[in-house]
Design an enzyme around this catalytic site. Structure first.
Site, PDB file in Angstrom:
ATOM      1  N   GLU A 145       0.811  -1.226   0.000  1.00 54.39           N
ATOM      2  CA  GLU A 145       0.000   0.000   0.000  1.00 54.39           C
ATOM      3  C   GLU A 145       0.843   1.275   0.000  1.00 54.39           C
ATOM      4  O   GLU A 145       0.670   2.153   0.845  1.00 54.39           O
ATOM      5  CB  GLU A 145      -0.970  -0.026   1.203  1.00 54.39           C
ATOM      6  N   ASN A 151       2.044  -5.006  -3.200  1.00 50.99           N
ATOM      7  CA  ASN A 151       0.627  -5.324  -2.987  1.00 50.99           C
ATOM      8  C   ASN A 151      -0.144  -4.029  -2.715  1.00 50.99           C
ATOM      9  O   ASN A 151       0.372  -3.124  -2.055  1.00 50.99           O
ATOM     10  CB  ASN A 151       0.568  -6.249  -1.755  1.00 50.99           C
ATOM     11  N   HIS A 158     -10.433  -5.874  -2.291  1.00 49.39           N
ATOM     12  CA  HIS A 158     -11.481  -5.693  -1.284  1.00 49.39           C
ATOM     13  C   HIS A 158     -12.625  -4.959  -1.979  1.00 49.39           C
ATOM     14  O   HIS A 158     -12.621  -3.734  -2.081  1.00 49.39           O
ATOM     15  CB  HIS A 158     -10.955  -4.875  -0.098  1.00 49.39           C
ATOM     16  N   GLU A 183      -6.289 -10.543  -1.581  1.00 52.28           N
ATOM     17  CA  GLU A 183      -7.098 -10.337  -0.370  1.00 52.28           C
ATOM     18  C   GLU A 183      -8.579 -10.236  -0.717  1.00 52.28           C
ATOM     19  O   GLU A 183      -9.315  -9.416  -0.172  1.00 52.28           O
ATOM     20  CB  GLU A 183      -6.636  -9.065   0.367  1.00 52.28           C
ATOM     21  N   ASP A 232     -12.276 -10.060  -0.945  1.00 52.28           N
ATOM     22  CA  ASP A 232     -13.551 -10.191  -0.246  1.00 52.28           C
ATOM     23  C   ASP A 232     -14.529  -9.210  -0.883  1.00 52.28           C
ATOM     24  O   ASP A 232     -14.122  -8.226  -1.500  1.00 52.28           O
ATOM     25  CB  ASP A 232     -13.463 -10.045   1.285  1.00 52.28           C
TER      26      ASP A 232
END
Ligand code: 9MR
Length: 667
Positions: A169, A210, A246, A275, A277
């Site tokens: 990030e 990432n 996300h 990741e 979701d």
């Protein structure tokens, strides 16, 4: 999504979340519980067959002491990312004081279950202890080097641990560098340094960068793209890019995810969904579950479509343990299983996208019976039959037809969702045999019904005499995309009603199929590909449906084409900034009536502009003209089919022009 809060123990988080759930939603959950997937092939088996991993973010608490959690973790997944256990605050809470219990627990669980581990994460602005954040530049760089050397070094010879998020990030939403304590103290050099330290500590691990909100093509993902390209040009060991993913159903699915993965893959890096979701606004409803399931399908399909995508990690698997409700009040239910470990439609979607049939149903519908024909005319018949039944429901029927009263092969001529079907376009005075079979939602098919034989009537007049054969078929006025055909008229005792125009590809072989009809003795066939040969024949048809023999064959070769040929192109500016822009999608469409195997788009760059990145096409620049040829995977286009490519360009500061004059030619 990184409005990171002080970490709250899971039990407390659940209590808080439950308190916030209304009575209605609490009651709604059992009603919505999906039918448990009976005998579904595990996700890990399906993913492995596709050459991908499927993983989850593992939480150490339930992994240690909840049987239901452990069982799903072992059975369904072949990859684990530590949700928190490998973050700096967990592994080195104070200077040079390392604690390995959580990290070792994850790695041991993975080793025991033949799973690979992705280390998450070495250098991040969040969940890093205060003692690091307050250091001066030299001490901070040394602390980073020591931390990476120690943590990566610990697992360098461990076969389970195969990859690391080295930096996490580092961008803000506009594509600038995040002004974290790392950046503020060390400048952007901390990124390259971190990768070099990691490579020194483990020469074999895949080293990843990432981030979130980089799933589609946008300013942030383009900044990531530029950084990765520039780091690799400097031999900084960046092997892989992680797309956190996300997602939230209320914001839409990033429809260009696949194209985005492809442009990164073209840089030579591995890509992975790290990741995943997909949160909804709680409470759950069937409609929200369905939308969520569709998004999961889309994400899995994006990875499956890109060979460089190594796999997908879901950020947890049960809604019992998810970061979402803590960070986004009144959102959640983002994962594959509900809080009681029951699979949701999202599970079924992922399983299905990976090639499974998760209902596990193998029971075929009953055989349709009493197939009967009625209302037979010279050109149509109505079929009806007794409906089938099935344990998971009949999805529809295939209608099969064979020519004549015996021999030949039954082939599908249509489908029906009811117990009747009308078959039209038949020839007069001709026999056909029909059968039907039922199909269920899991794809099981029944045995075929009884056979019914039908003979069409002779047409209104009872006439069986075919028209005379059309002759002297000739082509004139052939261009790059069309030709004009003429022939000598047929005659017929009850009158010629029209002509079928038949075409076969090339100068020999292939099959003649109808490309149109004419009621006169001429026909213009358009939409042809440039530089391409075709053969034509015509035949006459009378009112009773009798057809003549075919005419002589004429062979036509279209000219070399100029602007347009067999394809068209439209270009869209997707995003732009002061000194650059992304054009995406550039859509190429086959405007011809036959398939093309390659295409070439040219366009003009305004003065001072330069192409700095490209995906799904191969671009070469000569002066101000750019030639874009299809990539190996998207040259073949059926008639009317489209594909897209994209590119990024730089331009002088303040220039607002973009590339223009797009033309498409084939081949
Ligand atoms: O899921 C993680 C949650 O348990 C932690 O409390 C949180 C702390 O910041 O981090 C969550 O995981 C994050 C991941 O490490 C990096 N990308 C965003 C994830 C969700 O916030």
């Amino acid at each position: 999504m990184t409005q990171h809060r002080v970490h709250v123990p899971k039990t407390r988080r659940r209590l808080a979340a439950l308190a916030a759930v209304s009575l209605v939603s609490a009651l709604a959950v059992p009603l919505l519980s999906a039918t448990p997937a009976t005998a579904a092939t595990p996700l890990r088996t399906l993913a492995a067959a596709k050459g991908k991993f499927i993983g989850f973010a593992g939480a150490t608490g339930p992994l240690a002491d909840e049987a239901a959690y452990r069982t799903i973790a072992q059975t369904e997944f072949n990859q684990i990312t530590a949700e928190n256990a490998m973050k700096w605050e967990s592994t080195e809470p104070s200077d040079n004081n390392y604690t390995w219990s959580g990290a070792d627990q994850i790695v041991a669980f993975a080793a025991a279950n033949n799973q690979q581990v992705h280390g998450h994460t070495l250098v991040w602005h969040s969940q890093t202890p205060g003692w690091v954040q307050g250091l001066g530049a030299t001490a901070m760089r040394t602390a980073m080097q020591d931390h990476i050397a120690t943590v990566v070094g610990r697992y360098a010879n461990n076969a389970s641990l195969v990859s690391w998020d080295v930096v996490n990030e580092v961008f803000d939403e506009n594509g600038g560098f995040r002004t974290s304590f790392w950046y503020n103290t060390l400048g952007q050099s901390f990124i390259a340094d971190a990768f070099r330290y990691a490579r020194a500590a483990d020469p074999n691990a895949k080293l990843c960068i990432n981030d979130y909100n980089v799933e589609g093509i946008n300013a942030k993902s383009t900044a990531m793209y530029n950084l990765v390209q520039s780091l690799r040009a400097q031999n900084v060991p960046v092997d892989c890019v992680g797309f956190q993913s996300h997602l939230a159903t209320q914001y839409g699915f990033p429809g260009d995810m696949r194209q985005n993965l492809e442009r990164f893959a073209a840089l030579g890096v591995e890509v992975r969904i790290t990741e995943l979701d997909i949160r909804i606004q709680t409470p759950r409803t069937s409609a929200k579950d369905t939308t969520q399931a569709t998004y999961y399908t889309n994400a899995v399909n994006a990875c499956l479509a890109v060979p460089a995508c190594s796999g997908i990690t879901i950020w947890g698997f049960t809604d019992k343990y998810s970061w979402v409700p803590d960070t986004f009040p009144s959102e959640g239910a983002a994962l594959l299983y509900d809080e009681n470990y029951q699979p949701k439609p999202a599970y079924t979607a992922v399983n299905t996208a990976l090639g499974g049939s998760p209902t596990g149903d193998t029971q075929a519908p009953t055989t349709p019976s009493s197939l009967a024909a009625s209302g037979v005319t010279s050109s149509s018949v109505n079929l009806s039959w007794t409906a089938s039944t099935d344990n998971v429901g009949v999805a529809g029927y295939d209608i099969l037809r064979a020519p004549g009263t015996s021999g030949g092969t039954f082939a599908s001529v249509g489908t029906s969702t009811t117990a009747s079907f009308s078959n039209t376009g038949l020839s007069a005075n001709t026999s056909y045999r029909y059968q039907v079979r039922a199909r269920d939602a899991a794809g099981n098919t029944s045995a075929v019904s009884n056979t019914v034989t039908v003979t069409t009537t002779g047409g209104g007049t009872g006439d069986t005499q075919a028209p005379s054969t059309p002759s002297s078929l000739a082509a004139a006025g052939t261009t790059s995309s069309s030709t004009n055909l003429t022939w000598t008229a047929s005659t017929d005792n009850v009158g010629v009603t029209g002509y079928d125009i038949l075409r076969a590809p090339g100068t020999s072989g292939g099959t003649f199929t109808s490309v149109g009809t004419s009621t006169t003795t001429s026909f213009s066939n358009t939409g042809l590909s440039a530089n391409t040969s075709y053969r034509y024949q015509v035949r006459a048809r009378d009112a009773a449906g009798n057809v003549s023999a075919v005419s002589n064959t004429v062979t036509v070769t279209t000219t070399g084409g100029g602007t347009g040929g067999g394809c068209s192109v439209t270009a869209t500016v997707q995003t732009q900034w002061n000194n650059g822009y992304v054009m995406q999608p550039v859509t190429v469409t086959n405007t011809g009536t036959s398939a093309i195997s390659s295409w070439t788009v040219t366009f003009t760059l305004p003065s001072g502009h330069a192409v700095t990145g490209q995906w799904n096409a191969v671009l070469t620049t000569g002066g101000q003209t750019v030639t874009a040829k299809n990539a190996p995977h998207n040259g073949a286009l059926a008639p009317s089919a489209s594909t897209t490519f994209g590119f990024q360009a730089s331009r002088p500061n303040g220039d607002t022009a973009t590339a223009g004059t797009f033309t498409c030619t084939t081949p």
